[in-house]
Motif scaffolding. Structure first.
Motif, PDB file in Angstrom:
ATOM      1  N   PHE A 271      88.566  41.030  68.030  1.00 17.83           N
ATOM      2  CA  PHE A 271      88.971  39.882  68.845  1.00 17.83           C
ATOM      3  C   PHE A 271      88.435  38.604  68.212  1.00 17.83           C
ATOM      4  CE2 PHE A 271      88.824  36.677  72.089  1.00 17.83           C
ATOM      5  CZ  PHE A 271      90.030  36.854  72.756  1.00 17.83           C
ATOM      6  N   GLU A 272      89.300  37.582  68.157  1.00 13.16           N
ATOM      7  CA  GLU A 272      88.927  36.319  67.520  1.00 13.16           C
ATOM      8  C   GLU A 272      89.007  35.156  68.503  1.00 13.16           C
ATOM      9  OE1 GLU A 272      90.177  33.686  63.569  1.00 13.16           O
ATOM     10  OE2 GLU A 272      91.693  34.899  64.588  1.00 13.16           O
ATOM     11  N   PHE A 273      87.941  34.376  68.558  1.00 13.09           N
ATOM     12  CA  PHE A 273      87.947  33.081  69.240  1.00 13.09           C
ATOM     13  C   PHE A 273      88.235  32.014  68.190  1.00 13.09           C
ATOM     14  CE2 PHE A 273      84.921  35.584  71.821  1.00 13.09           C
ATOM     15  CZ  PHE A 273      85.460  35.406  73.094  1.00 13.09           C
ATOM     16  N   LYS A 274      89.273  31.181  68.417  1.00 14.47           N
ATOM     17  CA  LYS A 274      89.586  30.074  67.503  1.00 14.47           C
ATOM     18  C   LYS A 274      89.265  28.757  68.195  1.00 14.47           C
ATOM     19  CE  LYS A 274      93.512  32.124  65.004  1.00 14.47           C
ATOM     20  NZ  LYS A 274      94.969  31.967  64.738  1.00 14.47           N
ATOM     21  N   THR A 275      88.566  27.878  67.508  1.00 16.38           N
ATOM     22  CA  THR A 275      88.115  26.672  68.199  1.00 16.38           C
ATOM     23  C   THR A 275      87.890  25.500  67.263  1.00 16.38           C
ATOM     24  OG1 THR A 275      86.499  25.906  69.844  1.00 16.38           O
ATOM     25  CG2 THR A 275      85.666  27.256  68.038  1.00 16.38           C
ATOM     26  N   GLY A 290      80.025  43.799  67.499  1.00 20.71           N
ATOM     27  CA  GLY A 290      80.290  43.540  66.088  1.00 20.71           C
ATOM     28  C   GLY A 290      81.756  43.397  65.761  1.00 20.71           C
ATOM     29  N   ASN A 291      82.610  43.450  66.783  1.00 23.30           N
ATOM     30  CA  ASN A 291      84.050  43.320  66.555  1.00 23.30           C
ATOM     31  C   ASN A 291      84.583  41.979  67.049  1.00 23.30           C
ATOM     32  OD1 ASN A 291      83.581  43.986  69.245  1.00 23.30           O
ATOM     33  ND2 ASN A 291      85.511  45.083  69.470  1.00 23.30           N
ATOM     34  N   ILE A 292      83.695  41.017  67.224  1.00 24.24           N
ATOM     35  CA  ILE A 292      84.065  39.673  67.659  1.00 24.24           C
ATOM     36  C   ILE A 292      83.915  38.709  66.491  1.00 24.24           C
ATOM     37  CG2 ILE A 292      83.585  37.786  69.259  1.00 24.24           C
ATOM     38  CD1 ILE A 292      84.638  40.290  70.638  1.00 24.24           C
ATOM     39  N   VAL A 293      84.970  37.950  66.211  1.00 24.29           N
ATOM     40  CA  VAL A 293      84.933  36.928  65.167  1.00 24.29           C
ATOM     41  C   VAL A 293      85.083  35.564  65.830  1.00 24.29           C
ATOM     42  CG1 VAL A 293      86.061  35.991  63.107  1.00 24.29           C
ATOM     43  CG2 VAL A 293      85.895  38.472  63.426  1.00 24.29           C
ATOM     44  N   VAL A 294      84.204  34.646  65.495  1.00 21.24           N
ATOM     45  CA  VAL A 294      84.290  33.272  66.004  1.00 21.24           C
ATOM     46  C   VAL A 294      84.758  32.403  64.853  1.00 21.24           C
ATOM     47  CG1 VAL A 294      83.129  31.474  67.309  1.00 21.24           C
ATOM     48  CG2 VAL A 294      82.277  33.830  67.423  1.00 21.24           C
ATOM     49  N   VAL A 331      82.068  35.216  61.249  1.00 18.76           N
ATOM     50  CA  VAL A 331      82.762  33.957  61.500  1.00 18.76           C
ATOM     51  C   VAL A 331      83.985  33.856  60.582  1.00 18.76           C
ATOM     52  CG1 VAL A 331      80.778  32.668  62.387  1.00 18.76           C
ATOM     53  CG2 VAL A 331      81.201  32.753  59.915  1.00 18.76           C
ATOM     54  N   GLY A 332      84.971  33.113  61.057  1.00 17.63           N
ATOM     55  CA  GLY A 332      86.164  32.875  60.257  1.00 17.63           C
ATOM     56  C   GLY A 332      86.406  31.387  60.160  1.00 17.63           C
ATOM     57  N   PHE A 333      87.224  30.993  59.201  1.00 22.76           N
ATOM     58  CA  PHE A 333      87.530  29.575  59.031  1.00 22.76           C
ATOM     59  C   PHE A 333      89.008  29.415  58.694  1.00 22.76           C
ATOM     60  CE2 PHE A 333      83.048  30.128  58.003  1.00 22.76           C
ATOM     61  CZ  PHE A 333      82.491  29.248  58.926  1.00 22.76           C
ATOM     62  N   HIS A 334      89.604  28.425  59.325  1.00 23.18           N
ATOM     63  CA  HIS A 334      91.026  28.160  59.129  1.00 23.18           C
ATOM     64  C   HIS A 334      91.198  26.751  58.553  1.00 23.18           C
ATOM     65  CE1 HIS A 334      92.054  31.833  61.256  1.00 23.18           C
ATOM     66  NE2 HIS A 334      91.160  31.501  62.166  1.00 23.18           N
ATOM     67  N   PHE A 335      91.519  26.703  57.271  1.00 26.96           N
ATOM     68  CA  PHE A 335      91.899  25.427  56.664  1.00 26.96           C
ATOM     69  C   PHE A 335      93.379  25.244  56.999  1.00 26.96           C
ATOM     70  CE2 PHE A 335      88.275  26.780  54.123  1.00 26.96           C
ATOM     71  CZ  PHE A 335      87.556  25.615  53.974  1.00 26.96           C
ATOM     72  N   ASP A 336      93.613  24.811  58.219  1.00 26.76           N
ATOM     73  CA  ASP A 336      94.978  24.803  58.731  1.00 26.76           C
ATOM     74  C   ASP A 336      95.071  23.844  59.911  1.00 26.76           C
ATOM     75  OD1 ASP A 336      97.583  25.394  59.313  1.00 26.76           O
ATOM     76  OD2 ASP A 336      97.229  27.474  59.916  1.00 26.76           O
ATOM     77  N   PRO A 337      95.830  22.734  59.799  1.00 29.95           N
ATOM     78  CA  PRO A 337      96.637  22.413  58.631  1.00 29.95           C
ATOM     79  C   PRO A 337      95.845  21.664  57.568  1.00 29.95           C
ATOM     80  CG  PRO A 337      97.001  20.764  60.319  1.00 29.95           C
ATOM     81  CD  PRO A 337      96.049  21.765  60.903  1.00 29.95           C
ATOM     82  N   ILE A 338      96.105  22.009  56.326  1.00 27.73           N
ATOM     83  CA  ILE A 338      95.590  21.209  55.215  1.00 27.73           C
ATOM     84  C   ILE A 338      96.457  19.965  55.117  1.00 27.73           C
ATOM     85  CG2 ILE A 338      95.150  21.136  52.730  1.00 27.73           C
ATOM     86  CD1 ILE A 338      94.980  24.236  52.844  1.00 27.73           C
ATOM     87  N   ILE A 339      95.808  18.813  55.102  1.00 25.58           N
ATOM     88  CA  ILE A 339      96.513  17.537  55.059  1.00 25.58           C
ATOM     89  C   ILE A 339      96.480  16.987  53.641  1.00 25.58           C
ATOM     90  CG2 ILE A 339      96.663  15.212  56.032  1.00 25.58           C
ATOM     91  CD1 ILE A 339      97.084  17.399  58.108  1.00 25.58           C
ATOM     92  N   PRO A 361      78.949  34.068  52.087  1.00 22.66           N
ATOM     93  CA  PRO A 361      80.254  34.745  52.054  1.00 22.66           C
ATOM     94  C   PRO A 361      80.279  36.067  52.805  1.00 22.66           C
ATOM     95  CG  PRO A 361      79.783  33.799  49.905  1.00 22.66           C
ATOM     96  CD  PRO A 361      78.535  33.620  50.738  1.00 22.66           C
ATOM     97  N   LYS A 362      79.175  36.812  52.781  1.00 26.72           N
ATOM     98  CA  LYS A 362      79.145  38.117  53.449  1.00 26.72           C
ATOM     99  C   LYS A 362      79.312  38.003  54.967  1.00 26.72           C
ATOM    100  CE  LYS A 362      74.099  38.416  54.041  1.00 26.72           C
ATOM    101  NZ  LYS A 362      74.148  38.433  55.510  1.00 26.72           N
ATOM    102  N   ASP A 363      79.059  36.824  55.509  1.00 26.60           N
ATOM    103  CA  ASP A 363      79.166  36.622  56.955  1.00 26.60           C
ATOM    104  C   ASP A 363      80.541  36.092  57.377  1.00 26.60           C
ATOM    105  OD1 ASP A 363      76.492  37.405  57.563  1.00 26.60           O
ATOM    106  OD2 ASP A 363      75.799  35.479  56.784  1.00 26.60           O
ATOM    107  N   ILE A 364      81.426  35.905  56.410  1.00 27.95           N
ATOM    108  CA  ILE A 364      82.750  35.358  56.692  1.00 27.95           C
ATOM    109  C   ILE A 364      83.768  36.492  56.765  1.00 27.95           C
ATOM    110  CG2 ILE A 364      84.584  33.830  55.864  1.00 27.95           C
ATOM    111  CD1 ILE A 364      82.437  32.151  54.488  1.00 27.95           C
ATOM    112  N   ALA A 365      84.428  36.609  57.910  1.00 29.04           N
ATOM    113  CA  ALA A 365      85.422  37.673  58.096  1.00 29.04           C
ATOM    114  C   ALA A 365      86.692  37.377  57.325  1.00 29.04           C
ATOM    115  CB  ALA A 365      85.732  37.835  59.580  1.00 29.04           C
ATOM    116  N   TRP A 366      87.134  36.128  57.362  1.00 32.83           N
ATOM    117  CA  TRP A 366      88.345  35.727  56.651  1.00 32.83           C
ATOM    118  C   TRP A 366      88.460  34.214  56.615  1.00 32.83           C
ATOM    119  CZ3 TRP A 366      89.416  39.203  60.967  1.00 32.83           C
ATOM    120  CH2 TRP A 366      89.487  38.525  62.196  1.00 32.83           C
TER     121      TRP A 366
END
Length: 446
Positions: A271-275, A290-294, A331-339, A361-366
């Motif tokens: 499950f992912e929280f996007k914010t 351990g199945n939660i990505v922020v 944790v995850g990161f979304h470069f979206d939208p790239i301007i 990097p090891k702590d980054i899910a995607w």
């Protein structure tokens, strides 16, 4: 209001120029030439009258349009003379933001409507406790309310942070990610927990839904959980940040506590929280399996300042991510939208330097990458709500999916740079392109 006056004056100048010099053109041709003159004038910071020379005033329509297209889209026109443009009629109406939400100021609705069926819900009780000065009103249903209040528009949308609807969701519990036609599918699923956002992002596609004059929050999260048992698939990735910010209101809704507790029982699902917020207090005080990505949407601070009003700063987002990592979250990161803009590479390079200075990097899910794109109808909404915007000054054309996008060449250069920069920090981080052409994904072997 000064910016509306300035842009309205710019438009009137373009209209007068076309009316006086090209009376022989038809209505649609005049509209296109007016639009091009306006956009060039705004983009270059000059008056419309400075754009055309004496030789242009007696030229044919094809010549004038070609000349203006070359100037309006200089990068793309070199490789793509047959441009798919979107040049709608432009009108300026004053719709200034009128939000009670400002920097360093907490969300506090003025009006809370509660459907009769959830009047005794825990969510309704929470809001009554948190917002005693708000005006609470019982309604039969949100559908009935909308039927009786059909005239909501941009002015009401601008004040949506002041209004909350607490409802019972009966149908749209989950959805597959609405990947655009011909785009590479991501396999993502949406936990449809709420609609509307308190932030004001210039590019936000939710602005198309200007007939929704408030934030919609379902009170029956238990029904979502019951329905999930039939919907779930092992290994699936699901998240709640598609039609709202997952955490911006979490201090008041408490959704995250229930979600984490529920997904503790489903370790085979991520499950992912996007914010864009830093509302992580609930996450830090509860146990997870351990199945939660922020995840955070990231942009350079310059882009945040110009396009993501009322949201947390880049520094605040990265600090919140670091705190979540310390509590064992991926944790995850979304470069979206790239301007895309002049100097974008340097700005995004500094962003990534800040990111990897605090997060290993090891702590980054995607990490996802997606360039600016939106349905063409959103263009005039952005102009009405944010006449001072800069994002529309760039070269946005109708793409493979009929959305306004940067050209293939520009998008390729952006992805090439971003992927190379990220791989400079780690070759192991999962990367994927969001809402992007399948061929583009194949080019980068993602």
């Amino acid at each position: 209001m000064q910016v509306y006056s300035r842009e309205s004056s710019r438009l009137k100048s373009a209209e007068a120029l076309v009316r006086e010099n090209f009376p022989r053109f038809g209505v649609n041709k005049k509209q296109e030439i007016t639009r091009l003159l306006y956009e060039i004038s705004k983009r270059e910071g000059i008056l419309p009258v400075e754009i055309l020379g004496p030789q242009d005033l007696s030229a044919s329509y094809p010549w004038i349009k070609k000349t203006l297209l070359q100037r309006r889209y200089p990068l793309t026109y070199q490789d793509q003379p047959s441009l798919k443009t979107y040049l709608p009629k432009l009108r300026f109406q004053a719709y200034p933001l009128n939000s009670t939400l400002a920097k360093n100021k907490k969300f506090y609705p003025k009006k809370v409507f509660i459907e009769k069926s959830v009047i005794s819900s825990a969510l309704a009780a929470r809001f009554k406790g948190f917002f005693p000065k708000a005006d609470f009103e019982e309604i039969g249903s949100f559908k009935e309310y909308r039927a009786q209040n059909k005239d909501s528009g941009i002015a009401d949308y601008n004040k949506r942070q002041e209004t909350v609807f607490i409802v019972r969701e009966n149908y749209d519990f989950f959805k597959k990610c609405p990947c655009t036609k011909c785009a590479s599918a991501c396999g993502y699923h949406i936990f449809n927990l709420g609609f509307g956002c308190i932030y004001e992002c210039v590019y936000c596609y939710l602005q198309e839904y200007t007939n929704t004059p408030g934030i919609i929050l379902p009170a029956n999260i238990g029904d979502f959980f019951n329905a999930f048992n039939a919907y779930k698939k092992e290994g699936m990735r699901i998240g709640s940040g598609e039609f709202t910010d997952s955490l911006a209101l979490d201090s008041w809704t408490g959704y995250s506590l229930e979600l984490i507790d529920f997904f503790n029982k489903h370790p085979q699902v991520t499950f992912e929280f996007k914010t864009k917020s830093i509302e992580i207090d609930n996450l830090l005080r509860t146990k997870h399996a351990g199945n939660i990505v922020v995840s955070w949407s990231l942009n350079p601070q310059r882009v945040i300042d110009e396009n993501e009003f009322f949201s947390s700063s880049l520094e605040e987002r990265l600090a919140a991510a670091k705190r979540c990592v310390a509590r064992g979250y991926k944790v995850g990161f979304h470069f979206d939208p790239i301007i895309y803009f002049s100097g974008w590479q340097d700005e995004y390079a500094r962003l990534m330097e800040s990111l990897f200075a605090g997060i290993k990097p090891k702590d980054i899910a995607w990490i996802s990458l997606g360039t600016l794109r939106f349905r063409p109808e959103l263009k005039t909404v952005i102009e009405s709500r944010f006449p001072n915007n800069k994002i529309l000054d760039e070269e946005l054309l109708l793409g493979y999916d009929n959305k306004l996008r940067y050209s293939d060449k520009i998008r390729y250069s952006v992805y090439s740079y971003m992927i190379s920069a990220i791989r400079g920090y780690s070759n192991d981080i999962e990367l994927y392109l969001c809402m992007e052409d399948k061929n583009m994904r194949l080019d980068f072997n993602l």
